[in-house]
Design an enzyme around this catalytic site. Structure first.
Site, short mmCIF file in Angstrom:
data_model
loop_
_atom_site.label_atom_id
_atom_site.label_comp_id
_atom_site.label_asym_id
_atom_site.label_seq_id
_atom_site.Cartn_x
_atom_site.Cartn_y
_atom_site.Cartn_z
N LEU A 138 39.47 62.71 -36.27
CA LEU A 138 40.30 62.07 -37.28
C LEU A 138 41.58 62.87 -37.50
CD1 LEU A 138 40.72 59.87 -39.41
CD2 LEU A 138 39.55 61.35 -41.05
N TYR A 139 41.47 64.19 -37.45
CA TYR A 139 42.67 65.03 -37.57
C TYR A 139 43.70 64.63 -36.52
CZ TYR A 139 45.71 69.09 -36.95
OH TYR A 139 46.80 69.90 -36.80
#
Length: 438
Positions: free
Chosen positions: A249-250
C-alpha cells in the site's frame, strides 16, 4: 379493513395507503396511536444521540491508540507576531539569489539533513512537521534541536491543515517546496492503512491545492520512492520502466502521488520533480529501517531475521547514503524551473520530472549484517527466514543515468564507509551503547 399492523415499523416513514385513512370511523384513535408511537421513537432516538455525545471523547483527547490514522490531527498553536517573526527569520536567505524553501517533514531523517544543507549554503529554510509517533518522537525532537542551532525553525503542524499552509505562504513567498512529509514504511501499511492515505495522498493534495493558488507558485520537489517499481523484475530500475504493479500500500500511495503530480502539472502549471529514493541510511536515521534495528538488536544479543527469497534467493538493496541523497535533492531544487501558473490558472507548459536517486550498487542484506558485525565487534545471532508477503520486494537496483545527466548526481559513499559513520553516530547518540542495550 385497516389494521394497526399495517403501519410501518420505521418511525418517521408513515405511508398513507388511502387519503381517507385518518377520516374513517375510528381513524382519530388510530392517528393518536401513531402519533404517540412516533413520539416515543423520536425521544428514544434523541436519547441515543445524547448518550453518544456524552460518552464520546473530545476531539483533543483522541489518541493514536483510538484512531491511528488521525493521530497527526491535533490542535497546534501557531500565529501571532512573535511566531511570524520566527518564520520570516528562518526563511530569510543570506543572498539575494538564494532559495526560499519550505521543507515538509523537516524533523524526519531526510528532512533534517536537507534542511541543514540548505541553511549551510545560505538558503532560507522553514520546516513543518507534525512529530507523530510512528517511531520515537524524541529522536525527531533531537533533530529539531539540531536544526534550531543552525537557525532553522520547524513549525509544528500538519500538511493537511490548509489554513496553516496558507498562512505560511502569506508570511513568506516561498520560491520552492521540498516535500518530504509522508507516512513511511512498507510493513506498517498492513497495520494502519489509513495513515498512508491521510499523509501520502490527502496531505499531498492539500499541499498542491495551496501551492496552485498562491502567487507566485513555488517549484516543488517531492519524495516518491523506489517502491513504485513493485513487482518489476527488469534491473536496474529505470524511470522508463512500468510502475503499475505495486507490492505494498505504501508503494501504491507513492505511485498515486506521481499521478497526482502529473495532474496538477497539467492543469495548473505547477513545476514538479519527483525523487525515487533507494533505501536511504546514515546518521540520524529511521529506527524502523533494517540497518538501524539490526544494530540495536545485535548490541542487545537478540536474534535478527534475515530474509531470503524462494529457492534461497538473495535479498538485496541499493543502499544509498544520506549525504548522496542530499546532493540529489539540492540538485533537483537548483534545476527546478519556475511554475507557470498564476492564481490557480496555467499560463504555459511546466516542468515535470522524476528521478532515481540510488547508489547503483545493490548489496545483499546478509553482507549488511556482516559489515555491522565487524564495526560493532559483536557476532549477530542470525535467523534465516523466508521473505514474507508483507510488501517487501527481493531486489532493488537504481539506474541513475538520468539523474547524473540532469542533476549532476554522483553517489560517492559505499556501504562500508556509510555504515561506519552511522555506527559512530549511533554509539555516541545512545551514550556509547548504554541506552542502546537497555
Amino acid at each position: 379493513m385497516l389494521h394497526i399492523d399495517s403501519a410501518p415499523s420505521t418511525p418517521g416513514k408513515v405511508k398513507m395507503e388511502k387519503s381517507s385513512y385518518f377520516f374513517t370511523r375510528g381513524g382519530g384513535a388510530r392517528w393518536h396511536y401513531s402519533l404517540a408511537k412516533l413520539t416515543v421513537w423520536s425521544f428514544a432516538f434523541l436519547a441515543l444521540i445524547l448518550i453518544f455525545f456524552l460518552r464520546s471523547p473530545a476531539p483533543s483527547t483522541i489518541t493514536s491508540a483510538a484512531d491511528p490514522s488521525r493521530r497527526s490531527l491535533r490542535n497546534y498553536n501557531w500565529g501571532g507576531s512573535a511566531w511570524e517573526k520566527r518564520v520570516r527569520a528562518s526563511a530569510r536567505a543570506r543572498s539575494s539569489n538564494g532559495l526560499t524553501v519550505l521543507v515538509t517533514g523537516a524533523a524526519g531523517f531526510v528532512g533534517t539533513h536537507v534542511s541543514s544543507a540548505l541553511k549551510r549554503r545560505g538558503d532560507g529554510v522553514l520546516g513543518i512537521d507534525n512529530f507523530n509517533d510512528y517511531y520515537d518522537p524524541s529522536l525527531k525532537r533531537a533533530r529539531q534541536a539540531l536544526l534550531e542551532r543552525t537557525g532553522v525553525f520547524i513549525v509544528e503542524g500538519d500538511i493537511n491543515d490548509e489554513a496553516l499552509l496558507r498562512k505560511l505562504f502569506e508570511v513568506v513567498p516561498f520560491t520552492h517546496v521540498m516535500h518530504l512529509a509522508a507516512q513511511a514504511g512498507v510493513r506498517y501499511a498492513m497495520e494502519n492503512p489509513g495513515s498512508y492515505v491521510h499523509s501520502n495522498i490527502a496531505g499531498f493534495v492539500n499541499l498542491l491545492e495551496v501551492c496552485k493558488s498562491v502567487n507566485p507558485q513555488p517549484a516543488i520537489v517531492w519524495a516518491s520512492s523506489s517502491s513504485v517499481y513493485g513487482l518489476n523484475t527488469k534491473v536496474p530500475f529505470s524511470e522508463k520502466d512500468r510502475t503499475d504493479q505495486p507490492a505494498s500500500l505504501y508503494a501504491a500511495t507513492k505511485k498515486a502521488g506521481e499521478e497526482i503530480a502529473h495532474t496538477y502539472n497539467h492543469i495548473y502549471g505547477l513545476s514538479l520533480t519527483g525523487l525515487r529514493f533507494f533505501t536511504v541510511y546514515g546518521p540520524w536515521g529511521r529506527p524502523d529501517m533494517a540497518y538501524f534495528f539490526f544494530t540495536k538488536d545485535i548490541l542487545k544479543g537478540k536474534q535478527i531475521a534475515i530474509f531470503e527469497a524462494a529457492n534461497h534467493g538473495t535479498v538485496a538493496r541499493d543502499f544509498t547514503y544520506i549525504d548522496d541523497i542530499v546532493k540529489g535533492c539540492l540538485g533537483a531544487l537548483d534545476t527546478a524551473e519556475k511554475s507557470t501558473g498564476s492564481g490557480g490558472k496555467k499560463r504555459g507548459p511546466a516542468q515535470l520530472r522524476v528521478f532515481n536517486l540510488g547508489n547503483t550498487s545493490p548489496v545483499p542484506v546478509s553482507e549488511l549484517v556482516s559489515i555491522l558485525e565487524r564495526l560493532l565487534k559483536v557476532k549477530a545471532k542470525r535467523n534465516i527466514m523466508k521473505l514474507p508477503r508483507n510488501g517487501d520486494v527481493q531486489y532493488t537496483h537504481a539506474n541513475i543515468s538520468y539523474a547524473q545527466r540532469e542533476l549532476g548526481y554522483k553517489p560517492t559513499t559505499d556501504l562500508q564507509s556509510g555504515l561506519k559513520k552511522f555506527v559512530r553516530w549511533y554509539l555516541n547518540y545512545y551514550s556509547d551503547g548504554k541506552k542502546a542495550v537497555e
